[in-house]
Design a protein around this motif. Structure first.
Motif, short mmCIF file in Angstrom:
data_model
loop_
_atom_site.label_atom_id
_atom_site.label_comp_id
_atom_site.label_asym_id
_atom_site.label_seq_id
_atom_site.Cartn_x
_atom_site.Cartn_y
_atom_site.Cartn_z
N VAL A 19 1.85 12.43 5.77
CA VAL A 19 0.64 12.85 5.35
C VAL A 19 0.95 13.66 4.03
CG1 VAL A 19 -1.62 14.13 5.75
CG2 VAL A 19 -0.53 12.72 7.49
N ILE A 20 0.91 13.02 2.92
CA ILE A 20 1.28 13.82 1.82
C ILE A 20 0.31 14.63 0.99
CG2 ILE A 20 3.19 12.25 1.64
CD1 ILE A 20 1.74 10.94 -0.74
N MET A 21 -0.92 14.24 1.19
CA MET A 21 -2.06 15.14 0.78
C MET A 21 -3.33 14.97 1.75
SD MET A 21 -1.89 13.51 -3.12
CE MET A 21 -2.02 11.89 -2.83
N ALA A 22 -4.20 16.07 1.60
CA ALA A 22 -5.52 16.08 2.26
C ALA A 22 -6.42 17.04 1.43
CB ALA A 22 -4.92 16.78 3.62
N CYS A 23 -7.74 16.62 1.75
CA CYS A 23 -8.58 17.54 1.08
C CYS A 23 -10.14 17.40 1.60
CB CYS A 23 -8.92 17.19 -0.31
SG CYS A 23 -8.88 15.64 -0.97
N TYR A 24 -10.87 18.67 2.06
CA TYR A 24 -11.95 18.66 2.79
C TYR A 24 -12.98 18.04 1.83
CZ TYR A 24 -15.76 21.24 5.14
OH TYR A 24 -16.80 21.39 5.65
N ILE A 41 1.12 -1.33 -0.11
CA ILE A 41 0.01 -0.01 -0.05
C ILE A 41 0.79 1.27 0.05
CG2 ILE A 41 -1.73 1.37 1.24
CD1 ILE A 41 -2.94 -1.49 0.74
N PRO A 42 1.26 1.75 -1.31
CA PRO A 42 2.20 2.83 -1.23
C PRO A 42 1.68 4.17 -0.40
CG PRO A 42 2.04 1.70 -3.45
CD PRO A 42 0.98 1.39 -2.64
N ILE A 43 0.25 4.24 -0.81
CA ILE A 43 -0.43 5.50 -0.35
C ILE A 43 -1.80 4.99 0.17
CG2 ILE A 43 -1.34 7.75 -0.54
CD1 ILE A 43 0.67 7.93 -2.91
N ILE A 61 0.03 8.90 3.55
CA ILE A 61 -1.27 8.86 3.77
C ILE A 61 -1.80 10.20 3.07
CG2 ILE A 61 -3.00 9.60 5.57
CD1 ILE A 61 -1.53 7.01 6.47
N PHE A 62 -2.98 9.71 2.46
CA PHE A 62 -3.82 10.77 1.91
C PHE A 62 -5.10 10.97 2.57
CE2 PHE A 62 -6.74 11.15 -2.08
CZ PHE A 62 -6.78 12.43 -1.97
N VAL A 63 -5.14 12.08 3.22
CA VAL A 63 -6.52 12.23 3.77
C VAL A 63 -7.46 12.64 2.87
CG1 VAL A 63 -7.59 13.22 5.95
CG2 VAL A 63 -5.33 12.52 6.17
N GLY A 64 -8.37 11.84 2.25
CA GLY A 64 -8.94 12.17 1.15
C GLY A 64 -10.10 12.81 1.43
N GLU A 65 -10.72 12.82 2.49
CA GLU A 65 -12.02 13.21 2.84
C GLU A 65 -11.95 13.68 4.37
OE1 GLU A 65 -15.73 11.40 1.54
OE2 GLU A 65 -14.69 10.69 -0.10
N TYR A 66 -12.50 14.88 4.60
CA TYR A 66 -12.50 14.98 6.00
C TYR A 66 -13.67 16.29 6.37
CZ TYR A 66 -8.95 18.61 5.91
OH TYR A 66 -8.01 19.71 5.48
N ALA A 67 -14.33 16.37 7.55
CA ALA A 67 -14.86 17.68 7.73
C ALA A 67 -15.58 17.30 9.18
CB ALA A 67 -16.11 17.68 6.68
N THR A 68 -15.64 18.28 9.89
CA THR A 68 -16.34 18.35 11.14
C THR A 68 -17.75 18.52 10.76
OG1 THR A 68 -14.33 19.41 12.22
CG2 THR A 68 -16.62 19.62 13.52
N ARG A 69 -18.49 17.59 11.23
CA ARG A 69 -19.91 17.72 10.98
C ARG A 69 -20.59 17.83 12.38
NH1 ARG A 69 -22.92 13.43 7.81
NH2 ARG A 69 -23.72 15.17 7.07
N ASP A 70 -21.01 19.27 12.40
CA ASP A 70 -21.84 19.67 13.53
C ASP A 70 -23.02 18.89 14.04
OD1 ASP A 70 -23.27 21.07 15.37
OD2 ASP A 70 -23.27 22.97 14.18
N ASN A 71 -23.05 17.94 14.82
CA ASN A 71 -24.13 16.96 15.39
C ASN A 71 -24.96 17.67 16.31
OD1 ASN A 71 -23.77 15.32 12.99
ND2 ASN A 71 -22.33 14.40 14.01
N ALA A 72 -24.30 19.11 16.80
CA ALA A 72 -25.06 19.44 18.02
C ALA A 72 -26.34 20.16 17.20
CB ALA A 72 -24.37 20.69 18.35
N HIS A 73 -26.52 20.43 15.95
CA HIS A 73 -27.61 20.83 15.23
C HIS A 73 -28.33 19.92 14.41
CE1 HIS A 73 -25.44 24.84 15.95
NE2 HIS A 73 -26.69 25.32 16.26
N PRO A 74 -29.82 20.06 14.23
CA PRO A 74 -30.42 18.94 13.77
C PRO A 74 -29.76 18.56 12.38
CG PRO A 74 -31.70 20.77 14.21
CD PRO A 74 -30.45 21.24 14.61
N GLN A 75 -29.37 19.62 11.52
CA GLN A 75 -28.50 19.40 10.37
C GLN A 75 -27.12 19.95 10.74
OE1 GLN A 75 -29.37 18.03 7.45
NE2 GLN A 75 -31.21 18.53 6.57
N PRO A 76 -26.09 19.31 10.18
CA PRO A 76 -24.69 19.79 10.17
C PRO A 76 -24.79 21.05 9.50
CG PRO A 76 -24.52 17.45 9.74
CD PRO A 76 -26.06 17.86 9.62
N GLU A 77 -24.11 22.27 10.34
CA GLU A 77 -24.06 23.30 9.66
C GLU A 77 -22.89 23.76 9.32
OE1 GLU A 77 -26.51 25.01 8.25
OE2 GLU A 77 -28.18 23.87 9.39
N ALA A 78 -22.39 24.64 8.48
CA ALA A 78 -21.05 25.36 8.13
C ALA A 78 -20.62 26.55 8.81
CB ALA A 78 -21.23 25.57 6.59
#
Ligand code: AHR
Length: 640
Positions: free
Chosen positions: A483-488, A413-415, A444-461
């Motif tokens: 960690v050579i790459m990362a994207c939201y 697994i190179p990446i 490592i490629f962190v190919g997806e990440y985001a804080t999902r605000d579950n404090a609200h009924p729908q996660p808000e930005a």
């Protein structure tokens, strides 16, 4: 940077040598590893109308009548007619456009149409046809033929109530065979000063016209001005936001969209190239049909525009419904992946390289990274499927770097692509996630990440979510030797159809704005160094480790020290001494701050409520005090 600049109410005082209270040491005397030169990039997938109705500038909804598998439908279309005129539209299977688009929209004229009257078809676009001051002309094309009628056809953009016609053009004559017609719609400048969406695109026949005539249409298309003026191009304001962030790579086409709900509904790249009239589109996995007008070549050309590395996701025989292609049936899928790579990098003497040239791009694209599948930890057989693709790609293209989506031990697994969607607190709490990761294993490629605000009924930005992301990003930058790459993710969201929140950039047809999370992405990307500089606050006095996060780097070509400080606290945090060890004096520099109320968001009315503010950083000594505002990202660029 073109940010709004203003004075910040931030305590910023040079201190004279004394190091009391809380201390943040920047160890310029101990430079560390190289920061991955491609650390920050973007991930695009067709979700939330990210492509159709979003980045892809086509304004007509359901251009090809959604023919594939689910049966053609008239979503988006309606009859327009003068009072007293009768007509109806329906899908005709007897008058296919071609072997790919095997139906057409039939307009039947059911009553005589007198001079001065009309009958036609309208399309209401993706939540309205946009009129904007910068949409000074529109390119229209469509296929049409008729029985009992030979023209003319009138093409218009008009208000939904029919009272305002913004632009009009005519096709003088049509025939009994399908032909492609093209016109330009040029609204009068003073009519487009007020943006509006409550509009329709219409094509109509004007009387006199007799009952029982029929007009057939397909692939109606309406493009405003596009990014780089490409005919099948991208929406300028959205493309520009991505370009402005200077991403180092462009991952596409998914995500789940790559996999599809079923194997048949995967992203079949071969059906996304060439003339739009030869693209059947397909049912995407996020609740709507994709025209695939934003297809493989369009993705590649945009990567080229971005000057970004291409991260190509190839379908790896697994769909979201849990179906896997058995190994003995994998041959065509592997061949398709190899052909896709050939389309990208093959020279014009190869089959698919020649096809790329025929599609308008003779030069091969640079390609280094190929990702096999997406989130295959949901399956139980990646350990079987991965080697099949790995071996085939390595055999034909040994120069390519392969990204796996799950750890398996059947091949190297190179990446590895890691994804994180987590609630508040997880990202700050885990900013050291990669500190102890093996240095001799996969990159490592962190190919997806985001804080999902579950404090609200729908996660808000909101700001709080963005700042939690930023805390984790300090950790990724600190560990960017592995960690050579990362994207939201996700990148885009149409405000009228958000199936997933939060997202990076929001829009409707006439406006767009970046969320606080996107500003964090933007800032980390546009202000980056090449060499990691350790920051040491373990021995500090008084800095709450779980609330304040930091990473530093050097940008060698400009001799700049970059210090990123994140405060996830509900209150300001005073850093009594930021000490630049190994530096005696500086020339000052720039300080950029993104901060806001915990639940604050940007919106159409106030698109820049949470946006970066830059100001001069006048400190020239090697130590200063900094009061990090509540919920903030601060980036200080110090000229050495
Ligand atoms: O980003 C939204 C989705 O999240 C992606 O399609 C998928 O890879 C992940 O589960």
């Amino acid at each position: 940077m073109g940010y709004f600049k203003e004075s910040l109410v931030i305590l910023l005082v040079a201190v004279l040598g004394a190091s009391q209270g809380s201390v943040l040491n920047v160890r310029y005397d101990q430079p560390g590893h190289e920061i991955s030169p491609i650390l920050w990039g973007i991930f695009f997938e067709e979700i939330n109308h990210a492509g159709d109705g979003g980045l892809y500038a086509e304004l007509i909804k359901n251009r090809a009548l959604s023919p594939k598998r689910h049966g053609a439908n008239l979503d988006g279309y309606a009859v327009v007619r003068s009072d007293g005129v009768d007509g109806r539209i329906y899908i005709s299977h007897d008058h296919p456009l071609n072997s790919v688009l095997t139906s057409s929209l039939r307009l039947n004229v059911d009553s005589d149409v007198a001079a001065g009257q009309r009958i036609g078809v309208s399309n209401n676009g993706y939540y309205g046809i946009p009129i904007r001051p910068d949409y000074t002309s529109y390119r229209v094309s469509f296929y049409a033929k008729a029985i009992g009628f030979s023209g003319p056809l009138t093409v218009q953009i008009e208000s939904t109530d029919g009272r305002v016609v913004f632009a009009t053009a005519q096709v003088p004559q049509i025939t009994e065979e399908f032909q492609k017609y093209e016109v330009t719609l040029t609204p009068t400048p003073d009519m487009i000063q007020n943006p509006s969406l409550d509009n329709l695109f219409t094509i109509s026949a004007n009387g006199p016209l007799s009952a029982n005539s029929s007009i057939f249409f397909n692939v109606m298309s309406l493009f405003p001005p596009t990014y780089k003026n490409r005919p099948n191009g991208l929406r300028i304001d959205l493309a520009q936001k991505l370009v402005d962030a200077k991403p180092s790579f462009f991952r596409f086409p998914g995500g789940n969209f790559l996999e599809g709900n079923t194997i048949e509904e995967r992203f079949i790249w071969e059906e996304t190239i060439g003339d739009n009239a030869q693209r059947p589109g397909h049912m995407g996995c996020w609740g709507y049909y994709s025209t695939d007008g934003l297809g493989l070549l369009e993705y590649l050309e945009f990567a080229e525009d971005l000057n970004a590395e291409i991260i190509l996701g190839v379908f790896a025989g697994y769909a979201l419904n849990g179906d896997s292609v058995p190994p003995e049936e994998m041959g065509p899928f592997v061949e398709s992946a190899l052909n896709e790579i050939e389309y990208i990098i093959g020279n014009t003497s190869t089959t698919w390289g020649a096809r790329r040239a025929a599609d308008g791009h003779p030069e091969p694209f640079p390609l280094t990274y190929v990702e096999i599948g997406n989130e295959d930890w949901f399956s139980s057989d990646y350990y079987i499927r991965y080697p099949i693709f790995y071996d085939a790609i390595r055999a034909r293209y040994p120069e390519l770097q392969i990204i796996a989506t799950q750890d398996v031990n059947t091949r190297p697994i190179p990446i590895r692509d890691d994804h994180f969607y987590s609630d508040f607190g997880w990202f700050p709490d885990n900013h050291r996630y990669y500190d102890t990761a093996p240095r001799n294993g996969s990159k490592i490629f962190v190919g997806e990440y985001a804080t999902r605000d579950n404090a609200h009924p729908q996660p808000e930005a909101n700001t709080a979510a963005a700042i939690d992301d930023a805390a984790f990003m300090t950790g990724m930058e600190r560990n960017s030797d592995i960690v050579i790459m990362a994207c939201y993710a996700p990148l885009f969201g149409h405000l009228n159809d958000l199936v997933w929140k939060p997202d990076g950039i929001y829009y409707n047809g006439v406006q767009s704005f970046a969320t606080p999370a996107w500003w964090v992405q933007h800032l980390f990307s546009v202000i980056r160094g090449d060499t990691y500089i350790p920051t040491d606050s373990d021995a500090n006095v008084g800095l709450p480790q779980e609330k304040i996060f930091h990473v530093a780097s050097r940008k060698s070509d400009t001799n700049t020290l970059i210090l990123k400080i994140v405060n996830t606290n509900t209150e300001d945090i005073m850093i009594d001494t930021v000490s630049l060890t190994g530096i005696s004096t500086t020339q000052g520099g720039t300080m950029t701050v993104l901060s806001g109320g915990q639940w604050d968001q940007n919106d159409l009315e106030n698109p820049l409520r949470i946006s970066p503010r830059s100001q001069a950083f006048n400190v020239t000594s090697n130590s200063f005090t900094y009061n990090a505002p509540a919920f903030s990202l601060t980036i200080i660029e110090i000229q050495l």
